[in-house]
Design a protein around this motif. Structure first.
Motif, PDB file in Angstrom:
ATOM      1  N   SER A   1       0.812  -1.282  -0.175  1.00  0.00           N
ATOM      2  CA  SER A   1       0.006   0.210   0.027  1.00  0.00           C
ATOM      3  C   SER A   1       0.896   1.369   0.058  1.00  0.00           C
ATOM      4  CB  SER A   1      -0.996   0.085   1.131  1.00  0.00           C
ATOM      5  OG  SER A   1      -1.906  -1.012   1.064  1.00  0.00           O
ATOM      6  N   ILE A   2       2.155   1.318   0.030  1.00  0.00           N
ATOM      7  CA  ILE A   2       3.142   2.387   0.278  1.00  0.00           C
ATOM      8  C   ILE A   2       2.913   3.075  -1.273  1.00  0.00           C
ATOM      9  CG2 ILE A   2       4.378   1.130   1.898  1.00  0.00           C
ATOM     10  CD1 ILE A   2       6.610   0.931  -0.345  1.00  0.00           C
ATOM     11  N   ASP A   3       3.401   4.405  -1.008  1.00  0.00           N
ATOM     12  CA  ASP A   3       3.117   5.045  -2.460  1.00  0.00           C
ATOM     13  C   ASP A   3       4.173   4.650  -3.503  1.00  0.00           C
ATOM     14  OD1 ASP A   3       1.039   6.793  -1.573  1.00  0.00           O
ATOM     15  OD2 ASP A   3       2.607   8.300  -0.830  1.00  0.00           O
ATOM     16  N   SER A   4       3.806   4.762  -4.672  1.00  0.00           N
ATOM     17  CA  SER A   4       4.772   4.180  -5.727  1.00  0.00           C
ATOM     18  C   SER A   4       5.663   2.981  -5.583  1.00  0.00           C
ATOM     19  CB  SER A   4       5.994   5.362  -5.862  1.00  0.00           C
ATOM     20  OG  SER A   4       5.575   6.591  -5.965  1.00  0.00           O
TER      21      SER A   4
ATOM     22  N   SER B   1       7.024   1.555  -8.763  1.00  0.00           N
ATOM     23  CA  SER B   1       8.047   2.352  -9.333  1.00  0.00           C
ATOM     24  C   SER B   1       9.389   1.708  -8.956  1.00  0.00           C
ATOM     25  CB  SER B   1       8.037   3.841  -8.854  1.00  0.00           C
ATOM     26  OG  SER B   1       6.822   4.261  -9.568  1.00  0.00           O
TER      27      SER B   1
ATOM     28  N   TRP C   1      15.168   2.229  -5.094  1.00  0.00           N
ATOM     29  CA  TRP C   1      13.653   2.121  -4.597  1.00  0.00           C
ATOM     30  C   TRP C   1      13.209   0.743  -4.629  1.00  0.00           C
ATOM     31  CZ3 TRP C   1      10.857   3.913  -0.958  1.00  0.00           C
ATOM     32  CH2 TRP C   1       9.560   3.762  -0.981  1.00  0.00           C
TER      33      TRP C   1
ATOM     34  N   GLN D   1      10.141  -1.991  -0.742  1.00  0.00           N
ATOM     35  CA  GLN D   1       9.118  -2.591  -0.660  1.00  0.00           C
ATOM     36  C   GLN D   1       9.059  -4.103  -1.370  1.00  0.00           C
ATOM     37  OE1 GLN D   1      10.141  -0.533  -2.738  1.00  0.00           O
ATOM     38  NE2 GLN D   1       8.792  -0.242  -4.651  1.00  0.00           N
TER      39      GLN D   1
END
Length: 228
Positions: free
Chosen positions: A70-73, A76, A81, A84
């Motif tokens: 559910s974390i942003d991006s 991406s 990055w 996650q």
């Protein structure tokens, strides 16, 4: 509860894919796209399905999975990055640990026991408030659900040939026939099933509060012995 080889193969596959995705992400100078991104999406979906089937949506495992994706991006993904992705892979590794150490059955058993205990508390409260009939129905339902769960654990069918669910007495018969418990316990369950049925059909004068109290004590003891 024995975990099928299909489930074991699935988690092995997911861990292998996760390792490959992490390796790709750690070397990616730009965001993963195309087939690489599709592979991530499929991998995430498969892990989510497995967590739901094994633990349910109210479990800590599912909460961890839901928080990670559910974390942003989330999608991406590149060399700067991909934490996650590592978090989701960690959930897959945890599932594998639970399977290898035979913990899945224990977790499910504890959850089932907790559910039964909560409903028995409701039955006990209804009795204390003078609602013997509602208590008889509630306690009887817990007993039937317990027999159904016991059948599942011992690979005994819980449905008729036409797919309709078996009711309390056929379940009782099958469990006793398979020596899951004694004939004496079978007879006791039959007697308490009669009270539940009378309560469900409005025959309230054919039993009294003391009988429902004994029924509660029996089901509590039965749950502790066979469903904990």
């Amino acid at each position: 509860m024995e975990i099928s080889q299909t489930v074991k193969r699935e988690i092995d596959s997911l861990i292998d894919i996760g390792n490959k995705i992490i390796q790709k992400a750690s070397q990616a100078r730009s965001t993963l796209e195309g087939n690489d991104l599709a592979e991530v999406s499929s991998w995430v979906t498969r892990i989510g399905q497995l967590v739901r089937k094994l633990y349910g949506e109210n479990s800590q495992h599912f909460a961890n999975f839901d928080r990670a994706i559910s974390i942003d991006s989330f999608y991406s993904i590149h060399s700067n990055w991909y934490r996650q992705i590592a978090e989701v892979q960690g959930i897959a590794l945890t599932i594998n640990h639970d399977i290898e150490n035979d913990l899945i059955g224990s977790i499910k058993g504890l959850l089932q026991a907790e559910i039964f205990a909560n409903f028995l508390e409701i039955g006990e409260h209804l009795l204390s408030e003078g609602y013997k009939d509602a208590a008889a129905v509630t306690i009887g339902t817990v007993l039937e659900d317990g027999l159904r769960e016991l059948c599942k654990r011992n690979n005994i069918s819980i449905t008729k040939p036409n797919g309709a669910p078996l009711t309390i007495e056929p379940l009782n018969t099958e469990l006793a026939k398979s020596d899951i418990y004694s004939k004496l316990v079978q007879k006791q369950i039959t007697s308490w099933a009669h009270i539940r049925n009378k309560a469900a059909h409005g025959q309230y004068s054919e039993y009294d509060k003391s009988q429902v109290e004994m029924m509660l004590l029996f089901v509590q003891s039965f749950a502790e012995q066979h469903l904990a």
